[in-house]
Write a protein that holds these residues in place. Structure first.
Motif, short mmCIF file in Angstrom:
data_model
loop_
_atom_site.label_atom_id
_atom_site.label_comp_id
_atom_site.label_asym_id
_atom_site.label_seq_id
_atom_site.Cartn_x
_atom_site.Cartn_y
_atom_site.Cartn_z
N PRO A 82 15.75 46.91 27.16
CA PRO A 82 16.61 45.83 27.43
C PRO A 82 17.91 46.15 27.27
O PRO A 82 18.58 45.58 28.01
N ARG A 83 18.34 47.01 26.40
CA ARG A 83 19.78 47.25 26.41
C ARG A 83 20.33 48.16 27.40
O ARG A 83 19.70 49.15 27.52
N ARG A 84 21.23 47.80 27.89
CA ARG A 84 22.19 48.55 29.08
C ARG A 84 23.30 49.13 28.52
O ARG A 84 23.49 50.39 29.16
N LYS A 85 23.72 49.00 27.39
CA LYS A 85 25.05 49.37 26.94
C LYS A 85 24.60 50.10 25.49
O LYS A 85 24.07 49.23 24.55
N PHE A 86 25.22 51.44 25.28
CA PHE A 86 25.08 51.99 23.98
C PHE A 86 26.38 52.39 23.63
O PHE A 86 27.18 52.96 24.35
N SER A 87 26.86 52.22 22.39
CA SER A 87 27.88 52.62 21.74
C SER A 87 28.19 53.94 21.47
O SER A 87 27.24 54.41 20.65
N ASP A 88 29.22 54.72 22.07
CA ASP A 88 29.24 55.99 21.77
C ASP A 88 29.63 56.19 20.43
O ASP A 88 29.16 57.31 20.04
N GLU A 89 30.38 55.54 19.94
CA GLU A 89 30.66 55.69 18.37
C GLU A 89 29.29 55.78 17.60
O GLU A 89 29.25 56.50 16.76
N SER A 138 22.94 42.21 23.91
CA SER A 138 23.85 40.87 24.28
C SER A 138 22.86 39.88 24.75
O SER A 138 21.78 40.02 25.16
N PRO A 139 23.72 38.56 24.89
CA PRO A 139 22.66 37.42 25.35
C PRO A 139 22.09 37.73 26.78
O PRO A 139 20.93 37.17 26.67
N LEU A 140 22.57 38.31 27.66
CA LEU A 140 22.42 38.46 28.90
C LEU A 140 21.03 39.55 28.74
O LEU A 140 20.18 39.56 29.53
N GLU A 141 21.06 40.63 27.99
CA GLU A 141 20.22 41.71 27.82
C GLU A 141 18.86 41.06 27.41
O GLU A 141 17.79 41.20 27.88
N LEU A 184 20.91 33.53 33.18
CA LEU A 184 20.77 34.42 34.34
C LEU A 184 21.28 33.53 35.68
O LEU A 184 21.23 34.23 36.51
N GLU A 185 21.25 32.28 35.27
CA GLU A 185 21.64 31.51 36.64
C GLU A 185 23.13 31.31 36.77
O GLU A 185 23.78 30.95 37.84
N LEU A 186 23.91 31.75 35.87
CA LEU A 186 25.35 31.69 35.93
C LEU A 186 25.92 32.62 36.90
O LEU A 186 25.35 33.69 37.33
N GLU A 187 27.08 32.29 37.37
CA GLU A 187 27.66 33.00 38.48
C GLU A 187 27.90 34.33 38.12
O GLU A 187 28.37 34.23 36.70
N GLU A 188 28.10 35.51 38.68
CA GLU A 188 28.54 36.55 38.31
C GLU A 188 29.73 36.98 37.48
O GLU A 188 29.82 37.55 36.59
N ASP A 189 30.72 36.22 37.93
CA ASP A 189 32.08 36.30 37.22
C ASP A 189 31.92 35.50 35.89
O ASP A 189 32.65 36.02 34.78
N VAL A 190 31.05 34.48 35.76
CA VAL A 190 30.88 33.89 34.26
C VAL A 190 30.06 34.69 33.67
O VAL A 190 30.31 34.56 32.47
N ARG A 191 28.87 35.49 34.18
CA ARG A 191 28.34 36.31 33.54
C ARG A 191 29.11 37.35 32.87
O ARG A 191 28.77 38.07 31.65
N LEU A 247 32.12 37.44 31.92
CA LEU A 247 32.84 36.67 30.71
C LEU A 247 32.33 36.71 29.68
O LEU A 247 32.55 36.76 28.35
N LEU A 248 30.82 36.40 29.84
CA LEU A 248 29.77 36.19 28.55
C LEU A 248 29.43 37.51 27.99
O LEU A 248 29.50 37.75 26.87
N GLU A 249 29.38 38.67 29.21
CA GLU A 249 29.21 39.91 28.44
C GLU A 249 30.26 40.39 27.77
O GLU A 249 30.04 41.16 26.85
N GLU A 250 31.59 40.05 28.04
CA GLU A 250 32.61 40.87 27.29
C GLU A 250 33.01 39.78 26.19
O GLU A 250 34.11 39.99 25.84
N SER A 251 32.32 38.98 26.07
CA SER A 251 32.38 37.85 24.66
C SER A 251 33.75 37.16 25.00
O SER A 251 34.22 36.62 23.65
#
Length: 302
Positions: free
Chosen positions: A55-62, A136-139, A176-183, A185-189
């Motif tokens: 489910p995780r799409r982003k992995f921290s390089d650090e 993340s919440p969306l993941e 997941l029903e949120l508009e893409e622009d709003v998602r 904003l959520l993904e970026e906290s």
């Protein structure tokens, strides 16, 4: 063979008791097989495929670099868990470890080979990440949707397996029903899950995006966001002076326009057949939203 207990983490995945004691594989690295019958072997790191249920799409390089440093210094303490699909190794657990190993150029890695169905893998990868609070919440929401749609699991069943309430599962999936622009904003906290749940009440895409942008630009709390959404959904027409009270038909028009534009709209009569329609706005974001509803480009306002 009894069905594995789900919802208790990866320890449940590799704790099944076999019907007979497994014999050591000729591919083992010398480590004894687990008592449960799981086979521990040496596999080529490059031969291990990522799980399609991760489910995780982003992995921290650090974090990957820190893990690689730890593996370089102490070795791989916990083997990866894989299954064999179409003659190839497919990862069940340990993707960050695998990425760290590959970054070090290590060719051979210890793996535990386990038999698991697609549904078990989907559940267990979700549980592993939830326990580590990595998603993340969306993941998290997307993985719940996979379990609901691909495997026809009920919300009550998922809730029991991951140790959460059915209501929480339902609310997370609704994100997941949120508009893409709003998602984004959520993904970026920039907004929280609490903000997002309130914004879901706005079904019109332009209104939802505009409201979300206002939440960010004005640093609104969840409570303030609730007030904003209520105002958009149920705007109050501007009060009329007593000596210029609008006829009932005009007041109804004001109410309909107010609901449409998400802000108070006023009609001021100037005689029997003339008048003014006033559409107030607060801030550039709201002006752009109103212009969009009118089909007018706001590009020249930038």
């Amino acid at each position: 063979m009894p069905k594995p207990v789900l919802g208790k983490g990866l320890s449940a995945l590799i704790s099944r008791k076999p019907e007979h004691k497994a014999q050591p594989s000729p591919e083992t690295s010398g480590a004894p097989a687990e008592e449960s019958g799981e086979r521990i072997i040496q596999a080529k790191a490059n031969d291990i495929q990522a799980s399609p249920f991760q489910p995780r799409r982003k992995f921290s390089d650090e974090q990957i670099r820190e893990l690689a440093d730890s593996i370089r210094e102490r070795g791989l303490i916990q083997p990866l868990i894989v299954r064999i699909v179409n003659g190839k190794y497919e990862l069940i657990a340990g993707e960050r470890r695998l990425r760290a190993i590959k970054s070090l150029g290590i060719e051979d890695v210890s793996v535990v080979i386990h038999q698991a169905s697609d549904q078990e893998v989907a559940e267990l990868t979700l549980i592993e990440n939830l326990q580590r609070e990595d998603l993340s919440p969306l993941e998290e929401a997307e993985q719940y949707r996979v379990l609901l749609t691909r495997f026809n699991m009920k919300q009550e069943t998922i809730a029991r397996h991951v140790g959460k309430s059915r209501a929480l599962i339902a609310n997370m999936v609704r994100l997941l029903e949120l508009e893409e622009d709003v998602r984004e904003l959520l993904e970026e906290s920039k907004i929280t899950v609490g903000h997002a749940k309130v914004l879901l009440q706005l079904k019109d895409p332009a209104r939802q995006i505009s409201a979300a942008q206002r939440v960010v630009s004005h640093s609104l709390t969840v409570r303030q966001t609730e007030q904003l959404v209520r105002k958009i959904l149920n705007p109050e027409p501007a009060p009329q002076p007593k000596d210029t009270q609008l006829p009932e038909a005009y007041r109804q028009i004001c109410n309909e326009l107010s609901r449409e534009f998400g802000t108070r709209v006023n009609i001021a009569l100037k005689g029997k057949s003339n008048g003014i329609i006033e559409i107030p706005y607060s801030g550039k974001d709201e002006l752009e939203r109103i212009l969009q509803l009118c089909g007018i480009s706001s590009a020249h306002l930038s």
